[in-house]
Write a protein that holds these residues in place. Sequence first.
Motif, PDB file in Angstrom:
ATOM      1  N   ASN A   2       1.106  -1.348   0.061  1.00  0.00           N
ATOM      2  CA  ASN A   2      -0.307   0.143   0.095  1.00  0.00           C
ATOM      3  C   ASN A   2       1.181   0.978   0.370  1.00  0.00           C
ATOM      4  OD1 ASN A   2      -2.976  -1.366  -0.036  1.00  0.00           O
ATOM      5  ND2 ASN A   2      -2.369  -1.419   2.275  1.00  0.00           N
ATOM      6  N   PRO A   3       0.179   2.189  -0.762  1.00  0.00           N
ATOM      7  CA  PRO A   3       1.010   3.795  -0.506  1.00  0.00           C
ATOM      8  C   PRO A   3       1.550   3.927   1.187  1.00  0.00           C
ATOM      9  CG  PRO A   3      -0.982   4.061  -1.215  1.00  0.00           C
ATOM     10  CD  PRO A   3      -0.446   2.744  -0.856  1.00  0.00           C
ATOM     11  N   LYS A   4       2.123   4.773   1.303  1.00  0.00           N
ATOM     12  CA  LYS A   4       2.662   5.602   2.737  1.00  0.00           C
ATOM     13  C   LYS A   4       1.722   6.641   3.255  1.00  0.00           C
ATOM     14  CE  LYS A   4       5.255   2.154   2.940  1.00  0.00           C
ATOM     15  NZ  LYS A   4       5.871   1.045   4.343  1.00  0.00           N
ATOM     16  N   LEU A  10      -3.634  15.962   0.815  1.00  0.00           N
ATOM     17  CA  LEU A  10      -3.893  15.867   1.715  1.00  0.00           C
ATOM     18  C   LEU A  10      -5.430  15.974   1.947  1.00  0.00           C
ATOM     19  CD1 LEU A  10      -1.158  18.807   1.325  1.00  0.00           C
ATOM     20  CD2 LEU A  10      -1.319  16.680   3.124  1.00  0.00           C
ATOM     21  N   GLY A  11      -6.692  16.387   2.659  1.00  0.00           N
ATOM     22  CA  GLY A  11      -7.084  16.610   2.559  1.00  0.00           C
ATOM     23  C   GLY A  11      -8.476  15.573   2.659  1.00  0.00           C
ATOM     24  N   VAL A  12      -7.421  14.407   2.220  1.00  0.00           N
ATOM     25  CA  VAL A  12      -8.158  13.116   1.865  1.00  0.00           C
ATOM     26  C   VAL A  12      -7.912  11.878   2.820  1.00  0.00           C
ATOM     27  CG1 VAL A  12      -8.940  10.941   0.291  1.00  0.00           C
ATOM     28  CG2 VAL A  12      -8.655  13.414  -0.882  1.00  0.00           C
ATOM     29  N   ALA A  13      -9.302  11.350   3.411  1.00  0.00           N
ATOM     30  CA  ALA A  13      -9.154  10.384   4.610  1.00  0.00           C
ATOM     31  C   ALA A  13      -8.323   9.349   4.069  1.00  0.00           C
ATOM     32  CB  ALA A  13     -10.859  10.438   4.902  1.00  0.00           C
ATOM     33  N   VAL A  14      -7.768   8.693   4.949  1.00  0.00           N
ATOM     34  CA  VAL A  14      -7.159   7.213   4.329  1.00  0.00           C
ATOM     35  C   VAL A  14      -7.201   6.444   6.212  1.00  0.00           C
ATOM     36  CG1 VAL A  14      -5.930   8.034   2.892  1.00  0.00           C
ATOM     37  CG2 VAL A  14      -5.011   7.755   4.864  1.00  0.00           C
ATOM     38  N   ARG A  15      -7.017   5.330   5.388  1.00  0.00           N
ATOM     39  CA  ARG A  15      -6.951   4.215   6.807  1.00  0.00           C
ATOM     40  C   ARG A  15      -6.260   3.486   7.037  1.00  0.00           C
ATOM     41  NH1 ARG A  15     -11.422   2.866   9.106  1.00  0.00           N
ATOM     42  NH2 ARG A  15     -12.778   3.439   7.609  1.00  0.00           N
ATOM     43  N   ILE A  16      -4.935   3.192   8.649  1.00  0.00           N
ATOM     44  CA  ILE A  16      -4.021   3.022   8.528  1.00  0.00           C
ATOM     45  C   ILE A  16      -4.160   1.370   8.050  1.00  0.00           C
ATOM     46  CG2 ILE A  16      -2.544   2.629  10.284  1.00  0.00           C
ATOM     47  CD1 ILE A  16      -2.997   5.432  11.491  1.00  0.00           C
ATOM     48  N   SER A  17      -3.290   0.881   7.099  1.00  0.00           N
ATOM     49  CA  SER A  17      -3.997  -0.170   6.858  1.00  0.00           C
ATOM     50  C   SER A  17      -2.615  -1.493   8.134  1.00  0.00           C
ATOM     51  CB  SER A  17      -3.721  -0.770   5.719  1.00  0.00           C
ATOM     52  OG  SER A  17      -2.165  -0.528   4.906  1.00  0.00           O
ATOM     53  N   ARG A  18      -1.280  -0.853   8.389  1.00  0.00           N
ATOM     54  CA  ARG A  18       0.229  -0.810   8.834  1.00  0.00           C
ATOM     55  C   ARG A  18       0.791  -0.465   9.495  1.00  0.00           C
ATOM     56  NH1 ARG A  18       4.952  -2.594   6.961  1.00  0.00           N
ATOM     57  NH2 ARG A  18       5.815  -4.740   8.137  1.00  0.00           N
ATOM     58  N   ILE A  19       1.853  -0.670   9.967  1.00  0.00           N
ATOM     59  CA  ILE A  19       2.570   0.534  11.028  1.00  0.00           C
ATOM     60  C   ILE A  19       3.625  -0.850  10.971  1.00  0.00           C
ATOM     61  CG2 ILE A  19       3.051   1.645  12.719  1.00  0.00           C
ATOM     62  CD1 ILE A  19       0.134   3.093  12.519  1.00  0.00           C
ATOM     63  N   ASP A  20       5.026  -0.123  10.505  1.00  0.00           N
ATOM     64  CA  ASP A  20       5.910  -0.854  10.991  1.00  0.00           C
ATOM     65  C   ASP A  20       6.753  -0.187  12.564  1.00  0.00           C
ATOM     66  OD1 ASP A  20       8.852  -2.581  10.667  1.00  0.00           O
ATOM     67  OD2 ASP A  20       9.014  -1.755   8.900  1.00  0.00           O
ATOM     68  N   TRP A  21       6.753  -0.708  13.098  1.00  0.00           N
ATOM     69  CA  TRP A  21       6.793  -0.597  14.603  1.00  0.00           C
ATOM     70  C   TRP A  21       8.125  -0.319  14.817  1.00  0.00           C
ATOM     71  CZ3 TRP A  21       4.193   2.582  16.253  1.00  0.00           C
ATOM     72  CH2 TRP A  21       1.937   2.512  16.092  1.00  0.00           C
ATOM     73  N   ASP A  22       8.708  -1.886  14.169  1.00  0.00           N
ATOM     74  CA  ASP A  22      10.051  -2.125  14.622  1.00  0.00           C
ATOM     75  C   ASP A  22      10.901  -1.264  13.993  1.00  0.00           C
ATOM     76  OD1 ASP A  22       9.007  -4.658  15.103  1.00  0.00           O
ATOM     77  OD2 ASP A  22       8.999  -5.660  13.483  1.00  0.00           O
TER      78      ASP A  22
END
Length: 83
Positions: A2-4, A10-22
């Motif tokens: 997916n895109p980052k 800007l101004g367009v809502a997105v849903r967080i699909s993955r966070i690289d916590w490592d």
Amino acid sequence: MNPKLDSAQLGVAVRISRIDWDQMSHDEGRRLREFGLMEGIEVTPLHRGSLFSRDPLALAIGRMQVIIRARQAAMIEVASTAP
């Protein structure tokens, strides 16, 4: 892949699909969790730093606005909220 979040429109809502916590330090991860940044939530990128820099990135999370670094946003994959 997916895109980052750092390249989201800007101004367009997105849903967080993955966070690289490592890739983040413990303190960075804790701070983002305190802001409510978790997989599955919806965020709206509001604006970026300045004319010459993409850092920092302002986000709307519900009724709250937060600022994160572009480097951190690059570790967050997003997906469209459209059905």
